[in-house]
Design an enzyme around this catalytic site. Structure first.
Site, PDB file in Angstrom:
ATOM      1  N   ARG A  84      23.449  17.993   3.385  1.00  0.00           N
ATOM      2  CA  ARG A  84      24.218  18.112   4.628  1.00  0.00           C
ATOM      3  C   ARG A  84      23.405  17.620   5.825  1.00  0.00           C
ATOM      4  NH1 ARG A  84      26.839  23.851   5.876  1.00  0.00           N
ATOM      5  NH2 ARG A  84      24.694  24.326   6.476  1.00  0.00           N
ATOM      6  N   LYS A 187      26.342  19.362  11.394  1.00  0.00           N
ATOM      7  CA  LYS A 187      25.706  20.552  11.970  1.00  0.00           C
ATOM      8  C   LYS A 187      24.797  20.132  13.129  1.00  0.00           C
ATOM      9  CE  LYS A 187      24.156  25.071  10.405  1.00  0.00           C
ATOM     10  NZ  LYS A 187      25.255  25.908  10.843  1.00  0.00           N
ATOM     11  N   GLU A 223      38.088  26.556  11.943  1.00  0.00           N
ATOM     12  CA  GLU A 223      37.065  27.503  11.471  1.00  0.00           C
ATOM     13  C   GLU A 223      36.681  28.468  12.580  1.00  0.00           C
ATOM     14  OE1 GLU A 223      33.278  25.795  10.387  1.00  0.00           O
ATOM     15  OE2 GLU A 223      33.448  24.236  11.900  1.00  0.00           O
TER      16      GLU A 223
END
Ligand code: COI
Length: 341
Positions: A84, A187, A223
């Site tokens: 990620r 992220k 989310e």
């Protein structure tokens, strides 16, 4: 290094920074990453024109290490965090790093701070925060020439007070966390900064958690500000499919656990109008683990999902199975744990 534990009130740790012995740092210069250095310095010496400071060229990860029942120290799925981090790095023009470098960094920094890995049975863990920042001086818009990769660690308890106890959330349509084709699926710190006003708005109204809708139509569930959304409907584990949410490693692990438990896993757009059809809702992520959300405030109404006092049976089972694997109480059949010696 001694493996004697630090003298801390392990049962009552909160999710906050606590100094440990070492962090690890790597520097990227002239196209190459340096060897890692463990340091006791908690501060960074940064040029004031570093692109991480003004153009937000930075990304990070959240990970945890655990002490298992038989006294081993393990890290949960570090290769997934590396993947990620690479995806995010590519999106914001940060050079890649080898998987081995990342996993070695994780192992070294945990090994150097073994005394801060909470003892088995306390329900706490060692949280790790890997980050990569663009350094060196640059004023014109463009990627940095130099980078720092570091990992600091800190022992933590539950993110939301009370562990698996229910929390209340609010849908804040006034503030978007991400843009439709932006970096919502990466992220980067900016996504979290963008959520701060919404979090304050929710908190002031008595809702410690904020749920974001998709930024294009404000119709589908995206989310929570800290974690992914899961909903339980009959025997199904339902989680949003959206371009603007973070691909949570906890969510992916839980969906595998749900399948193992005989549930159907649905990853699809979830219309906000469908919310009342869920029996249980969870906020899932490294820090949040599986936090039951039993109230969601939307358009002036409080929607209820099970008892306000305790988690529902499916969320409880998912939480117990995930943490059971992490603490070595349940067989790690998917080989998610990497031992640190
Ligand atoms: C994590 O769950 O590890 C995160 O990075 C989310 C953060 C808000 C604590």
């Amino acid at each position: 290094m001694s493996s004697e534990k630090a003298k801390l009130d392990w049962q009552n740790l909160t999710f906050s920074y606590r100094k440990t012995d070492f962090n690890i740092r790597y520097y990227y210069k002239k196209g190459k990453w340096s060897k890692g250095e463990l340091t006791q310095d908690e501060n960074l010496n940064l040029h004031m024109a570093a692109p991480c400071l003004h153009y937000g060229q930075e990304c990070f990860e959240g990970m945890k290490a655990f002490e298992t029942k038989n006294g081993k120290i393990v890290v949960f799925r570090p290769e997934e965090n590396w993947k990620r981090l690479q995806k995010t790095s590519e999106r914001i023009s940060i050079p890649p790093m080898p998987q081995k470098m990342f996993v070695d960094a994780v192992k070294k920094v945990v090994a150097a701070n073994k005394k801060f890995v909470p003892p088995y049975g306390t329900g706490a863990s060692l949280y790790m925060r890997p980050l990569v920042i663009g350094t060196g001086a640059r004023v014109g818009l463009g990627p940095a020439d130099e980078y720092t990769f570091l990992i600091f660690v800190t022992p933590v308890g539950p993110y939301y007070k009370g562990g698996i106890h229910p929390v209340k959330a609010l849908i804040a349509t006034e503030f978007d966390r991400a843009a439709p084709d932006g970096v919502g699926d990466c992220k980067v710190g900016g996504n979290y900064a963008a959520g701060l006003a919404a979090a304050r708005f929710g908190y002031d109204k008595g809702y410690p958690v904020v749920l974001h809708l998709d930024p294009k139509e404000k119709r589908f569930i995206d989310e929570f500000s800290t974690s992914n959304f899961i909903g339980i409907k009959g025997n199904s584990y339902v989680t949003p499919k959206s371009k603007s949410i973070l691909p949570s490693i906890t969510n992916e692990s839980l969906s595998i656990i749900a399948k193992d438990l005989g549930m159907k896993v649905e990853r699809r757009p979830i219309d906000v109008a469908e919310l009342p059809e869920f029996s249980e809702i969870g906020a899932v992520g490294t820090a949040a683990v599986v936090t039951p959300v039993t109230t969601i405030h939307y358009k002036g109404k409080n929607l209820k999902f099970g008892s306000e006092k305790e988690a529902g049976p499916v969320i409880t089972k998912l939480y117990n199975t995930l943490t059971g694997i992490q603490y070595g109480d349940i067989k790690d059949k998917h080989k998610w744990l990497v031992e640190v010696k």
